[in-house]
Design a protein around this motif. Structure first.
Motif, PDB file in Angstrom:
ATOM      1  N   THR A 153      51.226  17.411  11.873  1.00  0.00           N
ATOM      2  CA  THR A 153      51.916  17.822  10.551  1.00  0.00           C
ATOM      3  C   THR A 153      52.762  18.923  10.627  1.00  0.00           C
ATOM      4  O   THR A 153      52.310  20.008  11.083  1.00  0.00           O
ATOM      5  N   GLU A 156      46.587  10.541   5.614  1.00  0.00           N
ATOM      6  CA  GLU A 156      47.893   9.769   4.997  1.00  0.00           C
ATOM      7  C   GLU A 156      48.556   9.154   6.154  1.00  0.00           C
ATOM      8  O   GLU A 156      49.392   8.033   5.700  1.00  0.00           O
ATOM      9  N   GLN A 157      48.364   9.537   7.093  1.00  0.00           N
ATOM     10  CA  GLN A 157      49.275   8.681   8.495  1.00  0.00           C
ATOM     11  C   GLN A 157      48.585   7.398   8.541  1.00  0.00           C
ATOM     12  O   GLN A 157      49.480   6.496   8.717  1.00  0.00           O
ATOM     13  N   LYS A 211      49.672  14.085   6.638  1.00  0.00           N
ATOM     14  CA  LYS A 211      48.578  14.633   7.325  1.00  0.00           C
ATOM     15  C   LYS A 211      47.570  13.466   7.710  1.00  0.00           C
ATOM     16  O   LYS A 211      48.035  12.306   7.598  1.00  0.00           O
ATOM     17  N   GLN A 212      46.478  13.575   8.487  1.00  0.00           N
ATOM     18  CA  GLN A 212      45.839  12.627   9.224  1.00  0.00           C
ATOM     19  C   GLN A 212      45.451  11.287   8.526  1.00  0.00           C
ATOM     20  O   GLN A 212      45.824  10.414   8.730  1.00  0.00           O
ATOM     21  N   GLN A 223      54.620  25.420   8.437  1.00  0.00           N
ATOM     22  CA  GLN A 223      54.052  24.602   9.416  1.00  0.00           C
ATOM     23  C   GLN A 223      55.227  24.439  10.367  1.00  0.00           C
ATOM     24  O   GLN A 223      56.305  23.637  10.019  1.00  0.00           O
TER      25      GLN A 223
END
Length: 337
Positions: free
Chosen positions: A28, A244-245, A241-242, A69
């Motif tokens: 991300t 959500e992916q 993010k994880q 990020q």
């Protein structure tokens, strides 16, 4: 399923044989700094290369102190794309909260000015005075070019060299030359997930792909058939993010290629509370979207649940240690207008 790995030293072979799902493993990030750096790349390239080493403290301040990020990636100079004595730097950034692809600025600068340019970009990120405008004369108009970056960084993990190099050569020789200058293919440094080698980043979209096979490259590059054919190779989108992916893949597979054009963002609604170092059994997320073509907007609420574990190897070795990795599925998906 592979349990005995004495004769199998590539982590990605174990991961693929045991059907580890790559979804949810994309990094991300909101910003990318991608810099041409000649090979070879030792494992400690970021500490050993003088130009990169001079930027480390500023990078660490951005990431650890200011929580920006930012993902750094190195690419190998290309005989056709690159020029001796000059360094190409690609800077990608998230343009808004809802977005579909990263915005790009590309510069080709004299080698001795590469660190100064990256420093100026870092200072701009911190909203500090900077001299980025001094580099405008080096900026390239390449926002239309799609960049595929394949990890071939064997010094970090042998699987990336063994499986990344053939994939890179095929994409570079077969697809880039017929793209009318709209596609470039690069060898890149490690960006995580070598158990999914061969793995690549697809920019400006920000998609991560893994366990790739020659038979799916037409679909990946040309997008000439159902996106369902890419489901098991998709690691996720860098804008999420994880969990959500994981949700976003399901929406994309149901929506088809038009989903790529949608502006989107995600948020975690709820997640099982677990001890540190443990993975939860469930999570609930929301994916908001705007379809600029159909001129509609909405949201998806999605529940993700664990569906078991597989054994995988995170690193290639003569004798590998396998570890269990939790697998997930979408158990409920509803669209809200």
């Amino acid at each position: 399923m592979i349990n005995n790995t004495i004769d199998c030293r590539f982590c990605s072979v174990v991961s693929k044989a045991n059907k580890e799902d790559p979804i949810g493993t994309a990094i991300t990030c909101d910003h990318w700094i991608i810099m041409e750096t000649p090979q070879p790349w030792p494992q400690e390239i970021y500490q050993q290369n003088p130009t990169i080493k001079s930027l480390i403290s500023a990078y660490q301040e951005l990431v650890f102190k200011y929580k920006i990020q930012l993902k750094p990636v190195l690419i190998a100079p290309d005989r056709e794309y690159s020029e001796p004595g000059l360094t190409r730097i690609l800077y990608y950034y998230r343009p808004a909260h809802l977005f579909s692809k990263f915005e790009k600025q590309e510069f080709i600068v004299p080698e001795n000015q590469a660190a100064a340019l990256v420093t100026a970009i870092f200072q701009q990120l911190l909203q500090k005075p900077n001299n980025l405008s001094d580099f405008q004369k080096y900026q390239q108009q390449t926002s239309h070019i799609r960049e595929l970056m394949i990890c071939t960084h064997a010094q970090v993990d042998l699987a990336c060299g063994r499986f990344g190099n053939p994939l890179y050569r095929q994409l570079r020789k077969q697809y880039a030359p017929i793209s009318n200058g709209n596609l470039r293919v690069w060898q890149s440094s490690h960006f995580g997930g070598h158990q999914f080698a061969p793995t690549l980043i697809d920019l400006p979209q920000g998609y991560f792909w893994g366990h790739l096979e020659p038979s799916v490259l037409d679909l990946l590059v040309e997008q000439n058939d159902s996106v369902l054919g890419l489901r098991k190779y998709y690691r996720g989108w860098a804008g999420l993010k994880q969990f959500e992916q994981i949700a976003e893949r399901e929406i994309w597979m149901q929506s088809g290629w038009s989903w790529q054009k949608c502006l989107k963002a995600g948020k975690l609604l709820a997640v099982e509370t677990v001890a540190e170092g443990c993975q939860p059994d469930w999570a609930e997320v929301q994916i908001d979207f705007v379809d600029p073509l159909a001129q509609i907007k909405g949201s998806y609420q999605v529940r993700i649940e664990s569906c078991g574990e597989v054994m995988t190897a995170c690193n290639s070795a003569t004798v590998m240690e396998l570890e269990p990795v939790k697998q997930y599925r979408v158990s409920h998906l509803v669209r809200l207008e």
